[in-house]
Each structure stands twice: as C-alpha cells, then as structure tokens.
Design a protein around this motif. Structure first.
Motif, PDB file in Angstrom:
ATOM      1  N   ASP A   1     -32.532 -43.223  55.766  1.00  0.00           N
ATOM      2  CA  ASP A   1     -32.205 -41.894  55.231  1.00  0.00           C
ATOM      3  C   ASP A   1     -33.493 -41.286  54.678  1.00  0.00           C
ATOM      4  O   ASP A   1     -33.891 -41.538  53.546  1.00  0.00           O
ATOM      5  CB  ASP A   1     -31.121 -42.008  54.149  1.00  0.00           C
ATOM      6  N   MET A   2     -34.178 -40.523  55.515  1.00  0.00           N
ATOM      7  CA  MET A   2     -35.565 -40.133  55.222  1.00  0.00           C
ATOM      8  C   MET A   2     -35.695 -39.052  54.163  1.00  0.00           C
ATOM      9  O   MET A   2     -36.677 -39.028  53.436  1.00  0.00           O
ATOM     10  CB  MET A   2     -36.256 -39.682  56.516  1.00  0.00           C
ATOM     11  N   GLU A   3     -34.729 -38.149  54.059  1.00  0.00           N
ATOM     12  CA  GLU A   3     -34.915 -37.010  53.151  1.00  0.00           C
ATOM     13  C   GLU A   3     -35.140 -37.479  51.715  1.00  0.00           C
ATOM     14  O   GLU A   3     -36.147 -37.114  51.103  1.00  0.00           O
ATOM     15  CB  GLU A   3     -33.744 -36.032  53.294  1.00  0.00           C
ATOM     16  N   PRO A   4     -34.245 -38.304  51.149  1.00  0.00           N
ATOM     17  CA  PRO A   4     -34.502 -38.765  49.783  1.00  0.00           C
ATOM     18  C   PRO A   4     -35.765 -39.634  49.671  1.00  0.00           C
ATOM     19  O   PRO A   4     -36.464 -39.591  48.659  1.00  0.00           O
ATOM     20  CB  PRO A   4     -33.249 -39.586  49.421  1.00  0.00           C
TER      21      PRO A   4
ATOM     22  N   TYR B   1     -33.060 -37.915  63.367  1.00  0.00           N
ATOM     23  CA  TYR B   1     -32.634 -37.802  61.970  1.00  0.00           C
ATOM     24  C   TYR B   1     -32.330 -36.329  61.700  1.00  0.00           C
ATOM     25  O   TYR B   1     -33.100 -35.450  62.119  1.00  0.00           O
ATOM     26  CB  TYR B   1     -33.753 -38.275  61.035  1.00  0.00           C
ATOM     27  N   THR B   2     -31.234 -36.089  61.022  1.00  0.00           N
ATOM     28  CA  THR B   2     -30.869 -34.712  60.673  1.00  0.00           C
ATOM     29  C   THR B   2     -30.997 -34.530  59.165  1.00  0.00           C
ATOM     30  O   THR B   2     -30.334 -35.237  58.399  1.00  0.00           O
ATOM     31  CB  THR B   2     -29.439 -34.390  61.153  1.00  0.00           C
ATOM     32  N   TYR B   3     -31.868 -33.613  58.770  1.00  0.00           N
ATOM     33  CA  TYR B   3     -32.060 -33.306  57.345  1.00  0.00           C
ATOM     34  C   TYR B   3     -30.815 -32.601  56.814  1.00  0.00           C
ATOM     35  O   TYR B   3     -30.065 -32.011  57.594  1.00  0.00           O
ATOM     36  CB  TYR B   3     -33.271 -32.381  57.168  1.00  0.00           C
ATOM     37  N   PRO B   4     -30.630 -32.652  55.488  1.00  0.00           N
ATOM     38  CA  PRO B   4     -29.460 -31.972  54.913  1.00  0.00           C
ATOM     39  C   PRO B   4     -29.384 -30.481  55.295  1.00  0.00           C
ATOM     40  O   PRO B   4     -28.296 -29.929  55.360  1.00  0.00           O
ATOM     41  CB  PRO B   4     -29.676 -32.135  53.395  1.00  0.00           C
ATOM     42  N   ASP B   5     -30.532 -29.864  55.582  1.00  0.00           N
ATOM     43  CA  ASP B   5     -30.493 -28.441  55.969  1.00  0.00           C
ATOM     44  C   ASP B   5     -30.157 -28.239  57.455  1.00  0.00           C
ATOM     45  O   ASP B   5     -30.172 -27.120  57.957  1.00  0.00           O
ATOM     46  CB  ASP B   5     -31.819 -27.748  55.619  1.00  0.00           C
TER      47      ASP B   5
ATOM     48  N   TYR C   1     -22.695 -49.645  60.916  1.00  0.00           N
ATOM     49  CA  TYR C   1     -22.443 -48.360  60.266  1.00  0.00           C
ATOM     50  C   TYR C   1     -23.109 -47.250  61.081  1.00  0.00           C
ATOM     51  O   TYR C   1     -24.234 -47.418  61.544  1.00  0.00           O
ATOM     52  CB  TYR C   1     -23.035 -48.418  58.856  1.00  0.00           C
ATOM     53  N   ARG C   2     -22.391 -46.158  61.263  1.00  0.00           N
ATOM     54  CA  ARG C   2     -22.992 -45.006  61.961  1.00  0.00           C
ATOM     55  C   ARG C   2     -23.283 -43.939  60.919  1.00  0.00           C
ATOM     56  O   ARG C   2     -22.383 -43.214  60.497  1.00  0.00           O
ATOM     57  CB  ARG C   2     -22.031 -44.433  63.004  1.00  0.00           C
ATOM     58  N   ALA C   3     -24.538 -43.884  60.515  1.00  0.00           N
ATOM     59  CA  ALA C   3     -24.902 -42.919  59.473  1.00  0.00           C
ATOM     60  C   ALA C   3     -24.737 -41.505  60.004  1.00  0.00           C
ATOM     61  O   ALA C   3     -25.132 -41.214  61.137  1.00  0.00           O
ATOM     62  CB  ALA C   3     -26.341 -43.155  59.042  1.00  0.00           C
ATOM     63  N   PRO C   4     -24.145 -40.619  59.190  1.00  0.00           N
ATOM     64  CA  PRO C   4     -23.934 -39.243  59.665  1.00  0.00           C
ATOM     65  C   PRO C   4     -25.251 -38.488  59.882  1.00  0.00           C
ATOM     66  O   PRO C   4     -25.290 -37.533  60.640  1.00  0.00           O
ATOM     67  CB  PRO C   4     -23.125 -38.601  58.529  1.00  0.00           C
ATOM     68  N   TYR C   5     -26.337 -38.967  59.242  1.00  0.00           N
ATOM     69  CA  TYR C   5     -27.613 -38.247  59.331  1.00  0.00           C
ATOM     70  C   TYR C   5     -28.493 -38.715  60.482  1.00  0.00           C
ATOM     71  O   TYR C   5     -29.622 -38.248  60.627  1.00  0.00           O
ATOM     72  CB  TYR C   5     -28.378 -38.380  57.999  1.00  0.00           C
ATOM     73  N   SER C   6     -28.024 -39.685  61.268  1.00  0.00           N
ATOM     74  CA  SER C   6     -28.934 -40.140  62.316  1.00  0.00           C
ATOM     75  C   SER C   6     -28.185 -40.480  63.596  1.00  0.00           C
ATOM     76  O   SER C   6     -26.997 -40.759  63.575  1.00  0.00           O
ATOM     77  CB  SER C   6     -29.721 -41.368  61.835  1.00  0.00           C
TER      78      SER C   6
END
Ligand SMILES: *Cc1c(COP(=O)(O)O)cnc(C)c1O
Length: 379
Positions: free
Chosen positions: A140-143, A167-171, A280-285
C-alpha cells in the motif's frame, strides 16, 4: 496430463518459439552479444510500458538493488528498512554495502510490509526504505510514500515479483508497480513474471541525475569509456536476453491475466474453507500472482506437501526461513525484536503451482487433490 510444475517455461516457450528463435538467431548473426541494439530498444519499450522516464538494464535483480542503494550515496552504518519476509537478495545487498538492515513486520493479510511497523522503525539514521511487492501484491504505497516524504527518506521498490501489476492511489490515479519509488528494481530471472532465458535485471527511475548515476555505476563508474569517475561494478543485460525480453514484454499483460485467472480458479475452489485462507486481494492493487500463496491453519504443512508430492503436485514454501533468522544476518538481529506476523507466515504459508500455461484440467486436478489432502489431515 503432463508432469505438473511450479512454473512451466517449456510450454510457454513452445507457444512463442518462432518469434524467440528468430530473435536469438538475429543476435547471433549480428554477433553484438553485449550492448547490441535490442538492449536499448528493450529499455525504451519497458520504460513506455511502466510509464517511467528511464529503464537501466543490468545483470540481475540483486545487482539492481545493490546499484540502486549505491546510487543513493548511503554511508556505512546507515539504516535501511526492509521486510524480513522476502527473498534474501533484498536484505543481502544492504549488508553487502555495510549498511544496516532494520527489519519490520508484515501485514498478515497482504504479506507486505506493515506500515505502522515501518513508522516505529524510523530513526534519524534511516536512509532508505525497501518495500517488497511480495508474491505479486503491491505494498500500500500511498501511506508509505507519505511517511517516507515526511522524513525525507528515499523509497526503493523491490518489484522483482510484481512487474505488470498496478497500484491505484486514493485519488484514483493508477500506476505500474516499480514506478512509485525514487528507484524501482526488478529481476528477469526465468521464473519471474517477465523472465528471460538466463539472468537479467533492471532499475527504473524518473530522475535524470539518478538515471545517469545508475547507468555509470552499472558500467564501472564510467560515462566516457576508460574515464572512471566513481567505483561501480560490471552489470549488463546481454543482447540475447534483451531480445527475448522484448518478445516476452509484448505478452506480459496476457501472462499476468493468465496468472490471475489461475488464482481466481483456486480462490473459488478454496473459498470459505475453515483451514485455508486464500490470498487477500487488496482493493488498491492489481495482483499479478508471481506466487499463489495460501495460509494453512491447524494442519501439518509438511504432511500436506508430502501427500501432494505423492500425487505429483509440487508445492513450495516461500520462504522457510525469514531473513532475521538467517545466519548470514546474525549481526543485525536483535533477540528482543518481535516479528510475530513474520514468524506466523513462516509457519503457515504454502505456494501452489501458478504460471501462464495452467489448463482447466490441471487446475481442477490440483484444487481437488489439495482439498482432499487438507481434509485427510485436518485435526
Ligand atoms: C528474484 C528476486 C530478487 C533477485 O533477483 P535475481 O535476478 O535472482 O538476482 C530480489 N528480490 C526479490 C523479492 C526477488 O523475488
């Protein structure tokens, strides 16, 4: 059914044989074995694919990490934060350069470094952080990047297992793994998601000065031949490997899709099983499943492996000994350090065959037998 393998490079080759054979023959015909045109062309094509300004090829993924740390100008004793639960190369290069690896714990779901653990490990001596996108899942790269920025610490991504992932940033911005840190590193070891037919590696960056430095370090510290400005090493991607990689890069997205389809099959087959936790399938990646790694609860894992082997199903433990328990790194470990999640993963993970050529028949055979074996061994 053919003999099952963890990775089946033979069948993959058979499908692209005419293209590959022609490309390799072309290099031989031209005898430009080192520094041939394919090397530059591949670097350019990979830079476009990743959306980065520069790709600097080198001899392997371990060198890529080493050269990246050298280019950052770290001094002996500087601290580098890494996960312990990774392939040894990530940590080994830190120790090799007389830097100090500082181990952080993992996230139990994602198998990637725990950001809170990173936060507590930061000291004034921390001079780099190396997130590892383990098994093909992006950290989770953003944090992490926000934390690194706050402390002005460069982030070097170990992308050896996740090339092709996103990777999808929160924006909502979506980028490729390996393109977010100041430097990204990868390996083209044959079994990696983008693998060549020997050894290979690369570094990625968007920084002009750093790109020049990485290039120089990989080439004996020279920019102009025979004028050596800094201590470097000899780390090259040879032309045959670059020619193979150009072809395989054109198939990379389809290869990632094939791996994900196999993972989907397994996920469905093992869903809601009381003893099995699917990845786990992270929603951000977008996970690219370099490995398909499960957690097994309340079952003798050695017995599972043995019974699978009796049914001709290979399985692997990545990794049986985390870095902080390796003799090699004894001087850097602190007996009081608590890496509870890492220890848990060491005991519970198991990886099943995953690659680009798995058929439905094979997936069904593996899933059915895995479930049977687990059922037999449940306590
Ligand atoms: C494979 C790998 C490396 C090293 O790559 P080589 O090309 O074998 O030197 C580094 N880090 C990770 C996480 C890897 O999986």
């Amino acid at each position: 059914m053919q003999q099952l393998q963890m990775v089946d490079l033979k069948r993959q080759y058979q499908k692209i044989k005419p293209e590959i054979d022609k490309a390799i023959q072309n290099v031989i015909d031209n005898t430009a074995f080192i520094g041939g045109p394919d090397v530059k062309q591949f670097a350019g094509e990979l830079a476009t694919y990743l959306g980065v300004k520069y790709v600097i090829p080198c001899a392997n993924g371990t060198d890529a990490l080493q050269i990246a740390l050298m280019a950052l100008g770290l001094q002996p004793g500087d601290e580098v934060i890494t996960p312990s639960f990774t392939y040894i190369a990530t940590v080994e290069v830190v120790a090799l350069l007389r830097l100090k690896p500082v181990f952080v714990d993992m996230d139990a779901d994602t198998f990637t470094m725990n950001i809170d653990s990173v936060k507590s490990a930061i000291t004034p001596k921390t001079k780099a952080i190396i997130p590892v996108h383990l098994y093909g899942q992006c950290v989770d790269m953003e944090p992490l990047l926000a934390l690194a920025k706050e402390h002005n610490i460069p982030v070097v991504e170990d992308n050896a297992q996740a090339i092709g992932g996103t990777y999808t940033y929160p924006d909502g911005r979506t980028v490729k793994t390996g393109s977010m840190g100041i430097i990204g590193c990868t390996s083209f070891f044959p079994s990696k998601n983008l693998g060549c037919y020997g050894d290979g590696g690369a570094m990625f960056t968007n920084h002009d000065a750093l790109a020049e430095k990485l290039q120089m370090i990989a080439n004996h510290g020279q920019k102009v031949k025979y004028y050596h400005e800094m201590v470097g090493c000899n780390s090259r991607l040879d032309t045959i490997q670059a020619a193979v990689l150009r072809i395989k890069l054109s198939h990379l997205d389809e290869y990632c899709d094939a791996r994900r389809a196999a993972a989907d099959y397994y996920d469905k087959a093992f869903a809601n099983h009381p003893n099995i936790t699917t990845p786990y399938r992270a929603p951000y990646s977008k996970h690219v499943f370099h490995q398909y790694t499960l957690k097994l609860e309340g079952i003798d894992r050695d017995a599972v492996q043995q019974k699978l082997a009796e049914r001709d199903i290979p399985s692997m433990i990545y990794y049986p000994v985390p870095s902080h328990k390796q003799n090699m790194l004894k001087e850097f470990t602190d007996a009081n350090q608590n890496l509870a999640v890492t220890d848990m993963l060491q005991d519970k993970v198991i990886s099943l065959p995953i690659h680009t050529e798995l058929t439905e028949e094979e997936l069904s055979y593996i899933a059915k037998n895995f479930l049977e074996v687990v059922e037999q061994l449940r306590k």
